[in-house]
Write an enzyme that holds these catalytic residues in place. Structure first.
Site, mmCIF file in Angstrom:
data_model
loop_
_atom_site.group_PDB
_atom_site.id
_atom_site.type_symbol
_atom_site.label_atom_id
_atom_site.label_comp_id
_atom_site.label_asym_id
_atom_site.label_seq_id
_atom_site.Cartn_x
_atom_site.Cartn_y
_atom_site.Cartn_z
ATOM 1 N N ARG A 49 -2.184 -30.322 -41.025
ATOM 2 C CA ARG A 49 -2.501 -31.553 -40.279
ATOM 3 C C ARG A 49 -2.472 -31.260 -38.787
ATOM 4 O O ARG A 49 -3.304 -31.722 -38.019
ATOM 5 C CB ARG A 49 -1.541 -32.700 -40.634
ATOM 6 C CG ARG A 49 -1.699 -33.877 -39.670
ATOM 7 C CD ARG A 49 -1.163 -35.215 -40.168
ATOM 8 N NE ARG A 49 0.060 -35.160 -40.931
ATOM 9 C CZ ARG A 49 1.276 -34.894 -40.439
ATOM 10 N NH1 ARG A 49 1.446 -34.660 -39.145
ATOM 11 N NH2 ARG A 49 2.327 -34.854 -41.223
ATOM 12 N N TYR A 101 -22.041 -49.251 -32.399
ATOM 13 C CA TYR A 101 -21.988 -49.030 -33.851
ATOM 14 C C TYR A 101 -21.100 -50.092 -34.523
ATOM 15 O O TYR A 101 -20.007 -50.402 -34.029
ATOM 16 C CB TYR A 101 -21.433 -47.628 -34.123
ATOM 17 C CG TYR A 101 -21.270 -47.317 -35.572
ATOM 18 C CD1 TYR A 101 -22.379 -47.095 -36.378
ATOM 19 C CD2 TYR A 101 -20.012 -47.257 -36.146
ATOM 20 C CE1 TYR A 101 -22.230 -46.824 -37.723
ATOM 21 C CE2 TYR A 101 -19.854 -46.978 -37.496
ATOM 22 C CZ TYR A 101 -20.970 -46.768 -38.278
ATOM 23 O OH TYR A 101 -20.825 -46.506 -39.612
ATOM 24 N N ASP A 173 -20.096 -42.459 -26.972
ATOM 25 C CA ASP A 173 -20.411 -42.082 -28.348
ATOM 26 C C ASP A 173 -21.793 -41.431 -28.321
ATOM 27 O O ASP A 173 -22.803 -42.107 -28.108
ATOM 28 C CB ASP A 173 -20.389 -43.334 -29.244
ATOM 29 C CG ASP A 173 -20.669 -43.014 -30.710
ATOM 30 O OD1 ASP A 173 -21.320 -41.987 -30.988
ATOM 31 O OD2 ASP A 173 -20.252 -43.810 -31.577
ATOM 32 N N LYS A 198 -23.757 -37.167 -38.856
ATOM 33 C CA LYS A 198 -25.186 -37.361 -38.555
ATOM 34 C C LYS A 198 -25.818 -36.018 -38.145
ATOM 35 O O LYS A 198 -25.813 -35.102 -38.948
ATOM 36 C CB LYS A 198 -25.319 -38.446 -37.493
ATOM 37 C CG LYS A 198 -24.408 -39.680 -37.719
ATOM 38 C CD LYS A 198 -24.746 -40.480 -38.952
ATOM 39 C CE LYS A 198 -23.693 -41.512 -39.330
ATOM 40 N NZ LYS A 198 -23.304 -42.467 -38.303
HETATM 41 C C1 LIG Z 1 -22.124 -43.383 -38.137
HETATM 42 C C2 LIG Z 1 -21.662 -43.670 -36.757
HETATM 43 C C3 LIG Z 1 -20.293 -43.793 -36.459
HETATM 44 C C4 LIG Z 1 -19.225 -43.719 -37.525
HETATM 45 O O1 LIG Z 1 -19.116 -42.452 -38.054
HETATM 46 P P1 LIG Z 1 -18.608 -42.139 -39.566
HETATM 47 O O2 LIG Z 1 -18.723 -40.667 -39.643
HETATM 48 O O3 LIG Z 1 -19.550 -42.880 -40.488
HETATM 49 O O4 LIG Z 1 -17.223 -42.649 -39.663
HETATM 50 C C5 LIG Z 1 -19.939 -44.005 -35.141
HETATM 51 N N1 LIG Z 1 -20.867 -44.121 -34.164
HETATM 52 C C6 LIG Z 1 -22.189 -44.031 -34.422
HETATM 53 C C7 LIG Z 1 -23.167 -44.180 -33.311
HETATM 54 C C8 LIG Z 1 -22.634 -43.805 -35.724
HETATM 55 O O5 LIG Z 1 -23.950 -43.735 -35.977
#
Ligand SMILES: *Cc1c(COP(=O)(O)O)cnc(C)c1O
Length: 384
Positions: A49, A101, A173, A198
């Site tokens: 961890r 998001y 982000d 992504k």
């Molecule tokens: C998908 C997404 C998240 C969340 O990520 P997870 O891996 O699904 O927890 C946060 N910000 C953006 C812009 C996203 O597209």
């Protein structure tokens, strides 16, 4: 750290790119929870961890790619965002982009509100609105650019200047761009977060989150929160993510080329009302995006004209799949009004442009002729 100059090479050789113990060209999956100590306290790694060699290689890699002092890998994008938001205290307030998001909005609205951390949504593409929203209790600004699903562009440098003038933590982000197309730490961000699920992973086969920071003291605080809250990325998933990142440059080039072709094609399509894509000359924030990013990305949103039914469109697709998520090699579409943005009331959705005919397209890296053909046939069917 390597001594190559180019980002594309850093994707492959950055961080800790081979195993120091065996010479293995790839960092092995250190599938272990704990590590042997000779006497108490004498260890390089203690407990997975806290630190694990496979995760450590990934963390060094993302830090290098973003130009940060340190990187952190989490079990999901939301685990990463949760750890970053855990920096704040009861009574603090965070300003967020009004099209942030959905999960980020939800964790603030339904979880952090238990602990007295509040938030306010602002149109971060409007600098005056950002400036006016900064009050005594505001401690951070969290921005996405381009933001979902209308690909709204925020001037990242300018918002950073506002944040720093008021001593606020500036979080970006960068999921939709990946470090290949945009590097927010270099534009003034203090913290960058990614859903690595992504583009960074790129193959729709894992869920992961990454964080990078510039400041060393801030890095120590995030490391403490990562270990304390425990939402860490597992060794196998760390390995998969390192593997995905190696091809980021070639994937993004093809993603962008395909998305540009799709956007230009849809713009001239009689059954399409509107196309949202930061690469179109007519796009909101076109010049700003061009100045702060290396390319428009591969998310295209479009609105079918009256008389075309979104459900018929989805049913008529053959290759392109209807699914949540984005950024994988395969083309995916989704229906923001009933999927990603269903929690927003109908009237608000209309006002911000998330109409029932709006379709969000994560353009994959398949053959472009196949993509356009599938799209055209489904649009035709949707009007019958
Ligand atoms: C998908 C997404 C998240 C969340 O990520 P997870 O891996 O699904 O927890 C946060 N910000 C953006 C812009 C996203 O597209």
């Amino acid at each position: 750290m390597g001594n190559y100059k180019d980002f594309d090479s850093a994707l492959i050789h950055g961080g800790i790119s081979s195993d120091p113990y065996t010479g293995s060209v790839n960092v092995p999956i250190y599938q272990t929870s704990t590590f042997k100590q000779t006497v108490p306290g004498d260890f390089k790694y203690e407990y997975s961890r806290t630190n694990n060699p496979t995760r450590e290689a990934l963390e060094a890699l993302i830090a290098e790619l973003d130009g940060g002092s340190r990187g952190f890998a989490f079990a999901s994008g939301m685990a990463a965002i949760t750890a970053v938001l855990s920096l704040f205290y009861s009574g603090d307030k965070v300003l967020i982009s009004n099209n942030v998001y959905g999960g980020t909005y939800r964790v603030l609205d339904k979880v952090f509100d238990h602990f007295g951390l509040t938030y306010q949504m602002v149109d971060t593409s409007n600098l005056k609105e950002v400036e006016e929203a900064v009050t005594e209790d505001v401690k951070a600004i969290l921005v996405e650019s381009p933001a979902n699903p209308l690909l709204t562009i925020t001037d990242l440098k300018a918002v950073g200047q506002i944040a720093h003038r008021h001593n606020l933590l500036y979080v970006v982000d960068n999921t939709f761009m990946s470090p290949y197309l945009q590097q927010p730490l270099k534009l003034g961000a203090d913290v960058v977060v990614y859903s690595a699920t992504k583009y960074l992973g790129g193959h729709s086969d894992l869920v992961a989150g990454l964080v990078t920071v510039k400041d060393k003291e801030l890095a120590d605080r995030i490391a403490f929160l990562q270990n304390s809250t425990g939402g860490v990325l597992q060794p196998f998933d760390s390995f998969l993510l390192i593997r995905g990142i190696k091809t980021l440059a070639v994937r993004m080039e093809r993603h962008v080329a395909n998305a540009t072709a799709v956007a230009e094609h849809l713009q001239n399509h009689p059954a399409v009302n509107k196309v949202y894509f930061p690469g179109l000359l007519t796009a909101q924030g076109y010049e700003i995006h061009k100045a702060q990013a290396k390319g428009p990305g591969a998310m295209v949103s479009f609105e079918l004209t009256e008389g075309h039914d979104a459900n018929r469109f989805f049913k008529s697709l053959h290759m392109i799949q209807l699914a949540e998520s984005l950024g994988g090699v395969e083309s995916l579409v989704c229906h923001p009004a009933s999927m990603t943005h269903a929690a927003i009331p109908y009237e608000t959705r209309q006002k911000v442009g998330i109409t029932d005919g709006l379709i969000r397209f994560s353009v994959g890296i398949e053959n472009i002729e196949d993509i356009l053909q599938d799209l055209d046939l489904a649009i035709e069917e949707s009007g019958k």
